[in-house]
Design a protein around this motif. Structure first.
Motif, PDB file in Angstrom:
ATOM      1  N   PHE A   1       0.824  -1.202   0.000  1.00 28.27           N
ATOM      2  CA  PHE A   1       0.000   0.000   0.000  1.00 28.27           C
ATOM      3  C   PHE A   1       0.861   1.256   0.000  1.00 28.27           C
ATOM      4  O   PHE A   1       0.525   2.258  -0.639  1.00 28.27           O
ATOM      5  CB  PHE A   1      -0.934  -0.015   1.209  1.00 28.27           C
ATOM      6  N   ILE A   2       1.997   1.226   0.705  1.00 26.09           N
ATOM      7  CA  ILE A   2       2.911   2.374   0.693  1.00 26.09           C
ATOM      8  C   ILE A   2       3.483   2.578  -0.698  1.00 26.09           C
ATOM      9  O   ILE A   2       3.537   3.713  -1.212  1.00 26.09           O
ATOM     10  CB  ILE A   2       4.033   2.179   1.727  1.00 26.09           C
ATOM     11  N   VAL A   3       3.927   1.504  -1.345  1.00 24.20           N
ATOM     12  CA  VAL A   3       4.469   1.618  -2.698  1.00 24.20           C
ATOM     13  C   VAL A   3       3.404   2.166  -3.653  1.00 24.20           C
ATOM     14  O   VAL A   3       3.672   3.064  -4.461  1.00 24.20           O
ATOM     15  CB  VAL A   3       4.983   0.254  -3.194  1.00 24.20           C
ATOM     16  N   PHE A   4       2.187   1.656  -3.545  1.00 29.08           N
ATOM     17  CA  PHE A   4       1.097   2.115  -4.417  1.00 29.08           C
ATOM     18  C   PHE A   4       0.752   3.574  -4.140  1.00 29.08           C
ATOM     19  O   PHE A   4       0.516   4.359  -5.070  1.00 29.08           O
ATOM     20  CB  PHE A   4      -0.134   1.232  -4.209  1.00 29.08           C
ATOM     21  N   THR A   5       0.729   3.962  -2.874  1.00 22.33           N
ATOM     22  CA  THR A   5       0.389   5.341  -2.507  1.00 22.33           C
ATOM     23  C   THR A   5       1.417   6.329  -3.039  1.00 22.33           C
ATOM     24  O   THR A   5       1.069   7.363  -3.619  1.00 22.33           O
ATOM     25  CB  THR A   5       0.265   5.478  -0.982  1.00 22.33           C
ATOM     26  N   VAL A   6       2.701   6.018  -2.846  1.00 23.62           N
ATOM     27  CA  VAL A   6       3.755   6.930  -3.284  1.00 23.62           C
ATOM     28  C   VAL A   6       3.772   7.060  -4.805  1.00 23.62           C
ATOM     29  O   VAL A   6       3.944   8.162  -5.345  1.00 23.62           O
ATOM     30  CB  VAL A   6       5.129   6.455  -2.764  1.00 23.62           C
ATOM     31  N   THR A   7       3.583   5.958  -5.514  1.00 25.78           N
ATOM     32  CA  THR A   7       3.627   6.011  -6.975  1.00 25.78           C
ATOM     33  C   THR A   7       2.399   6.652  -7.592  1.00 25.78           C
ATOM     34  O   THR A   7       2.482   7.241  -8.677  1.00 25.78           O
ATOM     35  CB  THR A   7       3.793   4.590  -7.555  1.00 25.78           C
ATOM     36  N   SER A   8       1.263   6.590  -6.901  1.00 26.20           N
ATOM     37  CA  SER A   8       0.022   7.103  -7.488  1.00 26.20           C
ATOM     38  C   SER A   8      -0.329   8.516  -7.050  1.00 26.20           C
ATOM     39  O   SER A   8      -1.083   9.202  -7.740  1.00 26.20           O
ATOM     40  CB  SER A   8      -1.151   6.168  -7.132  1.00 26.20           C
ATOM     41  N   ASP A   9       0.208   8.990  -5.927  1.00 30.03           N
ATOM     42  CA  ASP A   9      -0.117  10.321  -5.422  1.00 30.03           C
ATOM     43  C   ASP A   9       0.967  11.316  -5.837  1.00 30.03           C
ATOM     44  O   ASP A   9       2.117  11.200  -5.418  1.00 30.03           O
ATOM     45  CB  ASP A   9      -0.232  10.300  -3.894  1.00 30.03           C
ATOM     46  N   PRO A  10       0.647  12.321  -6.655  1.00 31.58           N
ATOM     47  CA  PRO A  10       1.662  13.291  -7.106  1.00 31.58           C
ATOM     48  C   PRO A  10       2.236  14.135  -5.979  1.00 31.58           C
ATOM     49  O   PRO A  10       3.336  14.692  -6.121  1.00 31.58           O
ATOM     50  CB  PRO A  10       0.904  14.152  -8.126  1.00 31.58           C
ATOM     51  N   HIS A  11       1.517  14.259  -4.848  1.00 32.92           N
ATOM     52  CA  HIS A  11       2.029  15.039  -3.723  1.00 32.92           C
ATOM     53  C   HIS A  11       3.239  14.374  -3.062  1.00 32.92           C
ATOM     54  O   HIS A  11       3.968  15.027  -2.308  1.00 32.92           O
ATOM     55  CB  HIS A  11       0.933  15.237  -2.670  1.00 32.92           C
ATOM     56  N   LEU A  12       3.448  13.090  -3.335  1.00 33.36           N
ATOM     57  CA  LEU A  12       4.528  12.345  -2.694  1.00 33.36           C
ATOM     58  C   LEU A  12       5.696  12.072  -3.643  1.00 33.36           C
ATOM     59  O   LEU A  12       6.559  11.259  -3.337  1.00 33.36           O
ATOM     60  CB  LEU A  12       4.003  11.011  -2.146  1.00 33.36           C
ATOM     61  N   HIS A  13       5.711  12.755  -4.770  1.00 29.32           N
ATOM     62  CA  HIS A  13       6.812  12.565  -5.726  1.00 29.32           C
ATOM     63  C   HIS A  13       8.000  13.445  -5.338  1.00 29.32           C
ATOM     64  O   HIS A  13       8.323  14.425  -5.995  1.00 29.32           O
ATOM     65  CB  HIS A  13       6.328  12.857  -7.149  1.00 29.32           C
TER      66      HIS A  13
END
Length: 335
Positions: free
Chosen positions: A44-56
C-alpha cells in the motif's frame, strides 16, 4: 574436484523452532498475521507513493523503495516457515538453500545501504534545506538506489564465494527454520573456523559499520540543528525518531547474528523471526504514524479507490440492465 563429487548431501532438514504443538500454533498465527500485514502494508505504501503526485519527492521515493525491499525480506523465508510449522519433515534442497541465502544477503545488504541513503536525505533536508532539491535531484536518488542494489549484490556474491564449494557429506540437519551461513557452514565436512572469521569480517563489520555511520549521522544532525535553534532541535528529533527506531530494530538482530557467529543459541531463531517478519511490518507502521503527509495521501488513495469501486459497480449494473432496455425498446418499436 568439483562440488558434485565433494557433496553427497542433496537436501537439508530443518529442525524448526519447537516441538510443542501449542507453541507451533501460536507461531503459525503470529507469523501468518504479521506476514500478511507486512505484504499489505508495504504494498500500500508503494502504491500510494507512486500514485499520489504530492509524494513525488526524494524522501518518499526512498521510502517506497524501502517498502519494496521489505516486501522481499518478509517473502524470502516466511512463507516456507509458515508452511513448514506443522510438518514433521521440513526439508529444502541444496540449491534451494543456496538460493535462499543468496537473496537474504542481497536484500539485507541493499536495505543497509538504503537506510544510509535515507539518513543522507534527512541530513540534506534538515541541515541544507535551500540546496535540498539541487542535491537530492532525481539523478542522485536513482544513483543511491542503484548503489544500494549493487553493494547488496557484491556482498551476497562474496558470501556465496566462501561457501559454494564447501563439501557436505552429512549430517544434513539445520537447527533453524531457514538457511543462513552461521549454521549452514557448520555442517561442512571441513574445518570452518577461518570461514566463520571471514563471515564476521564481511557481514558483521558491514552491518556494524553501517549502524555506526547512521547513529553518528543522526547525532551530527541534531548537534548541527541545536546550534542554530533549540526549537529546531526538537522538530528534527521528532522527524528523525522514526528513522532511528527503524535502524535499531533492523540492525540489532543482524549485529547479534553476525558479530558473534561462533556460538549459536535458541534465541537466534526467535530473533530471526522478528527480523524476517515483524520488522518489515513495523517499518510502514512507524513511517505512516509519524508522517502526517503520508497519512493524508493514504486517505486520498482510499477515497479514490472507493470512488472507482462505485463507478465500476454502476457500470456493471448498467451493462446488466442494457439488454433488458434494448429488448423493451425493440418491443415498443414493433408495436
Amino acid at each position: 574436484m568439483d562440488r558434485v563429487n565433494q557433496t553427497s548431501v542433496s537436501e537439508f532438514v530443518f529442525l524448526g523452532l519447537t516441538n510443542s504443538w501449542d507453541i507451533q500454533l501460536l507461531l503459525f498465527v503470529f507469523s501468518s498475521v504479521f506476514y500478511l500485514a507486512s505484504v499489505l502494508g508495504n504494498s500500500f505504501i508503494v502504491f500510494t507513493v507512486t500514485s499520489d503526485p504530492h509524494l513525488h519527492s526524494p524522501m518518499y521515493f526512498l521510502l517506497a523503495n524501502l517498502s519494496f525491499i521489505d516486501l522481499g525480506i518478509c517473502s524470502v523465508a516466511s512463507p516456507k516457515m509458515i508452511c513448514d510449522i506443522f510438518r514433521k519433515h521440513k526439508v529444502i534442497s541444496f540449491s534451494g538453500c543456496i538460493t535462499q541465502m543468496f537473496f537474504i544477503h542481497l536484500i539485507f545488504g541493499a536495505e543497509m545501504v538504503l537506510l544510509v541513503a535515507m539518513a543522507f536525505d534527512r541530513y540534506v533536508a534538515i541541515c541544507k534545506p535551500l540546496h535540498y532539491l539541487i542535491i537530492m535531484c532525481p539523478r542522485m536518488c536513482t544513483s543511491l538506489l542503484v548503489a544500494a542494489w549493487i553493494i547488496g549484490l557484491i556482498h551476497s556474491v562474496i558470501q556465496m564465494a566462501f561457501v559454494i564449494n564447501l563439501p557436505f557429506c552429512g549430517p544434513n540437519e539445520l537447527d533453524s527454520f531457514y538457511c543462513d551461513f552461521p549454521r549452514f557452514i557448520k555442517l561442512a565436512c571441513t574445518d570452518t573456523y577461518r570461514l566463520q572469521f571471514m563471515l564476521t569480517a564481511n557481514t558483521g563489520f558491514m552491518s556494524l559499520g553501517a549502524f555506526l555511520i547512521l547513529i553518528i549521522s543522526y547525532i551530527f544532525i541534531l548537534v548541527t540543528v541545536q546550534k542554530h535553534s533549540s526549537s529546531g532541535s526538537s522538530k528534527a528529533l521528532s522527524t528523525l525518531s522514526s528513522h532511528i527506531i527503524v535502524v535499531i530494530l533492523f540492525f540489532c538482530p543482524i549485529i547479534y547474528f553476525y558479530a558473534w557467529p561462533f556460538n549459536t543459541s535458541h534465541l537466534d531463531k526467535f530473533l530471526a523471526i522478528f527480523d524476517l517478519t515483524v520488522t518489515p511490518f513495523l517499518n510502514p507502521v512507524i513511517y505512516t504514524i509519524k508522517n502526517k503527509e503520508m497519512r493524508l495521501a493514504m486517505k486520498r488513495v482510499c477515497r479514490g479507490l472507493m470512488s472507482f469501486r462505485k463507478i465500476s459497480s454502476m457500470m456493471i449494473i448498467r451493462q446488466e440492465l442494457l439488454p433488458s432496455i434494448i429488448r423493451k425498446s425493440g418491443k415498443r418499436n414493433c408495436k
